[in-house]
Design a protein around this motif. Structure first.
Motif, PDB file in Angstrom:
ATOM      1  N   ALA A 150       0.586  -1.074   0.264  1.00 31.14           N
ATOM      2  CA  ALA A 150      -0.039   0.245  -0.202  1.00 31.14           C
ATOM      3  C   ALA A 150       0.850   0.756   0.118  1.00 31.14           C
ATOM      4  CB  ALA A 150      -0.991  -0.206   1.010  1.00 31.14           C
ATOM      5  N   ASP A 151       2.255   1.079   0.488  1.00 26.89           N
ATOM      6  CA  ASP A 151       2.890   2.175   1.032  1.00 26.89           C
ATOM      7  C   ASP A 151       4.213   2.236  -0.636  1.00 26.89           C
ATOM      8  OD1 ASP A 151       1.158   4.027   2.650  1.00 26.89           O
ATOM      9  OD2 ASP A 151       1.247   1.338   3.771  1.00 26.89           O
ATOM     10  N   HIS A 188      11.023  -8.962  -4.449  1.00 27.42           N
ATOM     11  CA  HIS A 188      12.494  -9.102  -3.486  1.00 27.42           C
ATOM     12  C   HIS A 188      13.688  -8.014  -3.783  1.00 27.42           C
ATOM     13  CE1 HIS A 188      13.048 -13.565  -3.825  1.00 27.42           C
ATOM     14  NE2 HIS A 188      11.796 -13.066  -2.776  1.00 27.42           N
ATOM     15  N   GLN A 189      13.165  -6.983  -4.900  1.00 30.45           N
ATOM     16  CA  GLN A 189      14.045  -5.728  -5.030  1.00 30.45           C
ATOM     17  C   GLN A 189      13.893  -4.490  -3.602  1.00 30.45           C
ATOM     18  OE1 GLN A 189      16.808  -5.396  -8.089  1.00 30.45           O
ATOM     19  NE2 GLN A 189      16.767  -7.250  -8.480  1.00 30.45           N
ATOM     20  N   MET A 190      12.726  -4.463  -3.902  1.00 26.61           N
ATOM     21  CA  MET A 190      11.955  -3.248  -2.465  1.00 26.61           C
ATOM     22  C   MET A 190      13.169  -3.813  -1.460  1.00 26.61           C
ATOM     23  SD  MET A 190      11.154  -0.747  -3.995  1.00 26.61           S
ATOM     24  CE  MET A 190       9.419   0.041  -3.108  1.00 26.61           C
ATOM     25  N   LEU A 191      12.449  -5.432  -1.143  1.00 31.49           N
ATOM     26  CA  LEU A 191      13.096  -5.878  -0.026  1.00 31.49           C
ATOM     27  C   LEU A 191      15.283  -5.832   0.232  1.00 31.49           C
ATOM     28  CD1 LEU A 191      11.458  -9.145   1.252  1.00 31.49           C
ATOM     29  CD2 LEU A 191      11.648  -7.020   2.200  1.00 31.49           C
ATOM     30  N   GLY A 192      15.590  -5.866  -0.553  1.00 36.86           N
ATOM     31  CA  GLY A 192      16.815  -6.334  -1.135  1.00 36.86           C
ATOM     32  C   GLY A 192      17.419  -4.557  -0.740  1.00 36.86           C
ATOM     33  N   GLU A 193      16.968  -3.463  -0.463  1.00 38.02           N
ATOM     34  CA  GLU A 193      16.707  -2.160  -0.777  1.00 38.02           C
ATOM     35  C   GLU A 193      16.472  -0.879   1.431  1.00 38.02           C
ATOM     36  OE1 GLU A 193      18.133  -0.165  -4.767  1.00 38.02           O
ATOM     37  OE2 GLU A 193      15.946  -0.429  -4.651  1.00 38.02           O
ATOM     38  N   GLY A 194      15.385  -2.248   1.284  1.00 37.61           N
ATOM     39  CA  GLY A 194      14.436  -1.799   2.448  1.00 37.61           C
ATOM     40  C   GLY A 194      13.873  -0.155   2.120  1.00 37.61           C
ATOM     41  N   GLY A 196      10.562   0.897   1.011  1.00 29.99           N
ATOM     42  CA  GLY A 196       8.854   0.761   1.784  1.00 29.99           C
ATOM     43  C   GLY A 196       8.817  -0.203   2.130  1.00 29.99           C
ATOM     44  N   VAL A 197       9.764  -1.239   2.850  1.00 30.17           N
ATOM     45  CA  VAL A 197       9.069  -2.438   3.462  1.00 30.17           C
ATOM     46  C   VAL A 197      10.409  -2.448   4.750  1.00 30.17           C
ATOM     47  CG1 VAL A 197       8.698  -3.932   2.016  1.00 30.17           C
ATOM     48  CG2 VAL A 197      10.980  -3.625   2.023  1.00 30.17           C
TER      49      VAL A 197
END
Length: 267
Positions: A150-151, A188-194, A196-197
């Motif tokens: 959502a964010d 996985h890409q967003m998780l890897g950079e931190g 928004g998650v």
């Protein structure tokens, strides 16, 4: 016109190859994705932007709280970096152009739009097109929006130079098909950079340490790989755990397995 069998085969091969990358190889796999899609549609460059929605947007904010937080350009140059920095500064001030506000209106939905769908005819005669497209030899672009939660979402722009013809609806369909089937990859890409998650984006050094953790290396091995002292590496590990809201490596790995993916409002 349907996507050709040749293009479909290349898209399926792209998905297979992405699945073979180590979970921590976020930038290498990202480059491979962008290069492959550019090749499929004859694009000369691509931008990857990680966006988040802030927790308390101002009521008159035309961006509705959304702000860009990370940028990856496939073929960067000084002019491109300066132009994108200027565009980001306008967004941070809450002064976006019509293509950005249109994307904001559609946040939360998967979309692939051409510049003509994002702008008015007058926009192509204005300063935004002149400064952020013409000046960078970008005649036409396709912009994809991929919601993560959502964010948080990823926006990817594929660009053609003035030496090429504008994109077609067939090109748009190829991009949509290629990107729509790999939502796991974008998570996985967003998780890897931190972005928004996690409570805050990871620094480049923390991303290197995270890659070692995801590959199952010991802290000693990670320290040696990154030319760090074990104490420094351990401090990075603790900060990574805090940012992701976990207390162990197994809990961190669970995020990549789709368990407990956070929807976090922090920038």
């Amino acid at each position: 016109m349907p996507i050709t069998p040749t293009s479909l085969e290349r898209i399926y091969l792209l998905w297979d190859n992405l699945a073979d990358y180590d979970v921590g190889d976020i930038h290498v796999s990202r480059r491979f994705l962008l290069e492959t899609v550019c090749s499929l549609i004859g694009a000369q460059n691509a931008d990857w932007i990680g966006c988040v929605r802030l927790s308390s947007p101002q009521s008159r904010d035309p961006m509705k709280g959304w702000r860009p937080r990370t940028l990856f350009t496939l073929n960067p140059c000084d002019d491109t970096s300066a132009a994108i920095d200027a565009a980001f500064e306008e967004m941070d001030k809450g002064e976006p152009d019509i293509t950005t506000t249109r994307n904001v209106e559609l946040a939360g939905t998967f979309r692939v739009l051409s510049l003509k769908e994002l702008a008015t005819p007058e926009w192509f005669e204005g300063p935004s097109y002149k400064n952020y497209y013409k000046a960078l030899d970008r005649q036409d672009s396709l912009w994809a929006g991929i919601p993560i939660n959502a964010d948080a979402e990823i926006q990817i722009g594929f660009h053609r130079s003035f030496a090429s013809k504008p994109f077609t609806t067939d090109d748009q369909e190829i991009v949509s098909h290629a990107l729509r089937g790999i939502r796991w990859f974008f998570k996985h890409q967003m998780l890897g950079e931190g972005v928004g998650v996690a409570s805050a984006p990871l620094t480049p050094v923390e991303q290197q340490v995270l890659q070692g953790l995801l590959l199952g290396l010991t802290e000693k091995q990670i320290a040696e790989q990154n030319n760090q002292s074990p104490h420094t590496t351990h401090d990075h590990v603790k900060r990574i755990f805090r940012k992701y809201g976990v207390s162990s490596r197994s809990a961190l790995m669970a995020l990549w397995l789709g368990k407990g993916l956070m929807s976090n409002n922090n920038p």
